[in-house]
Design a protein around this motif. Structure first.
Motif, PDB file in Angstrom:
ATOM      1  N   LEU A 205       0.613   6.761   8.897  1.00 10.16           N
ATOM      2  CA  LEU A 205      -0.099   6.356   8.545  1.00 10.16           C
ATOM      3  C   LEU A 205       0.125   4.417   7.403  1.00 10.16           C
ATOM      4  CD1 LEU A 205      -3.392   6.372   7.392  1.00 10.16           C
ATOM      5  CD2 LEU A 205      -2.841   7.407   4.854  1.00 10.16           C
ATOM      6  N   TYR A 206       1.342   5.278   6.749  1.00  9.52           N
ATOM      7  CA  TYR A 206       2.003   3.669   5.852  1.00  9.52           C
ATOM      8  C   TYR A 206       2.147   2.395   6.778  1.00  9.52           C
ATOM      9  CZ  TYR A 206       5.527   2.292   2.608  1.00  9.52           C
ATOM     10  OH  TYR A 206       6.666   1.919   1.887  1.00  9.52           O
TER      11      TYR A 206
ATOM     12  N   ASN B  25       1.665   1.377   9.117  1.00 15.20           N
ATOM     13  CA  ASN B  25      -0.023   0.908   9.711  1.00 15.20           C
ATOM     14  C   ASN B  25      -1.250   0.135   8.572  1.00 15.20           C
ATOM     15  OD1 ASN B  25      -3.050   0.318  10.294  1.00 15.20           O
ATOM     16  ND2 ASN B  25      -3.137   2.510  11.909  1.00 15.20           N
ATOM     17  N   THR B  26      -1.271   0.828   7.371  1.00 17.76           N
ATOM     18  CA  THR B  26      -2.190   0.652   6.456  1.00 17.76           C
ATOM     19  C   THR B  26      -0.766  -0.224   5.573  1.00 17.76           C
ATOM     20  OG1 THR B  26      -1.577   2.431   4.946  1.00 17.76           O
ATOM     21  CG2 THR B  26      -3.517   1.974   5.997  1.00 17.76           C
ATOM     22  N   GLU B  27       0.279   0.107   4.955  1.00 19.38           N
ATOM     23  CA  GLU B  27       0.980  -0.416   4.416  1.00 19.38           C
ATOM     24  C   GLU B  27       1.518  -1.908   4.987  1.00 19.38           C
ATOM     25  OE1 GLU B  27       1.197  -0.441   1.469  1.00 19.38           O
ATOM     26  OE2 GLU B  27      -0.818   1.137   1.295  1.00 19.38           O
TER      27      GLU B  27
ATOM     28  N   GLY C 220       1.171  -3.173   8.621  1.00 17.93           N
ATOM     29  CA  GLY C 220       0.970  -3.914   9.724  1.00 17.93           C
ATOM     30  C   GLY C 220       0.761  -3.488  10.703  1.00 17.93           C
TER      31      GLY C 220
ATOM     32  N   LEU D  51       0.573  -1.598  14.638  1.00 16.30           N
ATOM     33  CA  LEU D  51      -0.632  -0.871  15.281  1.00 16.30           C
ATOM     34  C   LEU D  51       0.542   0.265  15.862  1.00 16.30           C
ATOM     35  CD1 LEU D  51      -3.011  -3.526  15.370  1.00 16.30           C
ATOM     36  CD2 LEU D  51      -2.750  -2.488  13.373  1.00 16.30           C
TER      37      LEU D  51
ATOM     38  N   ASP E 243      10.182  -1.544   5.168  1.00 17.47           N
ATOM     39  CA  ASP E 243       8.998  -0.995   4.428  1.00 17.47           C
ATOM     40  C   ASP E 243       9.054  -3.065   3.222  1.00 17.47           C
ATOM     41  OD1 ASP E 243      10.536  -0.126   2.201  1.00 17.47           O
ATOM     42  OD2 ASP E 243       9.153   1.354   2.789  1.00 17.47           O
TER      43      ASP E 243
ATOM     44  N   GLU F 193      -3.310  -9.022   0.726  1.00 14.87           N
ATOM     45  CA  GLU F 193      -4.849  -7.958   1.975  1.00 14.87           C
ATOM     46  C   GLU F 193      -4.803  -6.580   1.387  1.00 14.87           C
ATOM     47  OE1 GLU F 193      -4.894  -8.999   5.610  1.00 14.87           O
ATOM     48  OE2 GLU F 193      -5.487 -11.338   5.746  1.00 14.87           O
ATOM     49  N   LYS F 194      -3.296  -5.900   0.987  1.00 14.26           N
ATOM     50  CA  LYS F 194      -2.960  -4.980   0.771  1.00 14.26           C
ATOM     51  C   LYS F 194      -2.838  -4.553  -0.938  1.00 14.26           C
ATOM     52  CE  LYS F 194      -2.988  -5.187   5.380  1.00 14.26           C
ATOM     53  NZ  LYS F 194      -1.621  -5.091   5.747  1.00 14.26           N
TER      54      LYS F 194
ATOM     55  N   TYR G 120       2.343   9.292   0.643  1.00 11.91           N
ATOM     56  CA  TYR G 120       1.782   9.497   1.721  1.00 11.91           C
ATOM     57  C   TYR G 120       2.276  11.192   2.817  1.00 11.91           C
ATOM     58  CZ  TYR G 120      -0.382   4.764   2.386  1.00 11.91           C
ATOM     59  OH  TYR G 120      -0.971   3.435   1.638  1.00 11.91           O
TER      60      TYR G 120
END
Ligand code: KMT
Ligand code: FE2
Ligand code: NI
Length: 212
Positions: free
Chosen positions: A53-54, A56-58, A60, A62, A134, A203-204, A212
């Protein structure tokens, strides 16, 4: 759950959590040789939904899980390609027997770099590692296996290597004529890097990985 592995060249700490489709590790400290044959071995197969999830959401990144046996007639793959404009496609086998200048290529793949465009890789056979940085400049190791399609956003620092299987078959996708140029770190003034950072900031909302 924390697991520490002592290897020939380094002490590695990986954080594992619950299960998710994509296997990822947070690599705390790693001095991994670019050459699989020179012996750095992970024997972990746990997964981490939090890290997934990290990513993806943090960051970008996919990810899709597809059926690699059906890549020629896969409606889901077709839709992804249509939606994202991936009209270019080729297949690439990476293993010592099939790649000219194998060591040199692997050395380049394992040198931290960015691209001006997305890097889209669909693993059809075998397996390999993508490491991405990251927000806090830590490496996140992604273990891709048959059926994993990942998209690294333009401007993200990353590197690639094979695992001990020494073999991966990848589909590469691209919008228009492919450009594979790698821009090695540092690239803080590269437009793609700046854009990536801007998106991360605006955006984030930054959330600690530990959450997480
Ligand atoms: C051959 S796919 C992975 C290596 C890489 O990062 C690249 O090609 O840019
Ligand atoms: Fe790359
Ligand atoms: Ni590249």
């Amino acid at each position: 759950m924390k697991q520490v592995e002592k290897t020939k060249d380094s002490l590695v700490t990986v954080t594992q959590k619950s299960s998710s489709p994509l296997t990822t590790w947070l690599v705390k400290s790693l001095s991994l040789s670019p050459f699989p044959s020179s012996g750095f071995f992970f024997s972990l197969s746990h997964t981490n939904s939090g890290l997934c999830l990290y990513l993806n959401t943090e960051l970008g990144v996919l990810y899709w899980r597809l059926n690699p046996e059906n890549y020629e007639n896969d409606a889901e793959l077709k839709k992804i390609r249509e939606d994202r404009g991936y009209n270019y496609m080729d297949l690439l086998d990476i293993c010592p027997e099939k790649v000219a200048d194998f060591k040199e290529k692997l050395k380049n793949f394992y040198t931290e770099h960015i691209h001006a465009d997305e890097e889209i890789r669909y693993c059809l056979e075998g397996s390999a590692y993508f490491d991405v940085r990251d927000r806090d400049d830590r490496w996140i190791r992604i273990w891709i296996k048959a059926g994993d399609l990942i998209i690294l956003p333009a401007g993200i620092y990353h590197r690639f290597t094979l695992d001990t299987g020494d073999y991966v078959k990848l589909m590469r996708l691209f919008v228009g004529e492919p450009v594979w140029t790698a821009h090695n770190r540092p690239q803080e003034d590269h437009p793609a890097r700046k854009e990536y950072i801007k998106n991360l900031v605006t955006e984030k909302v930054g959330a600690a990985l530990e959450a997480y």
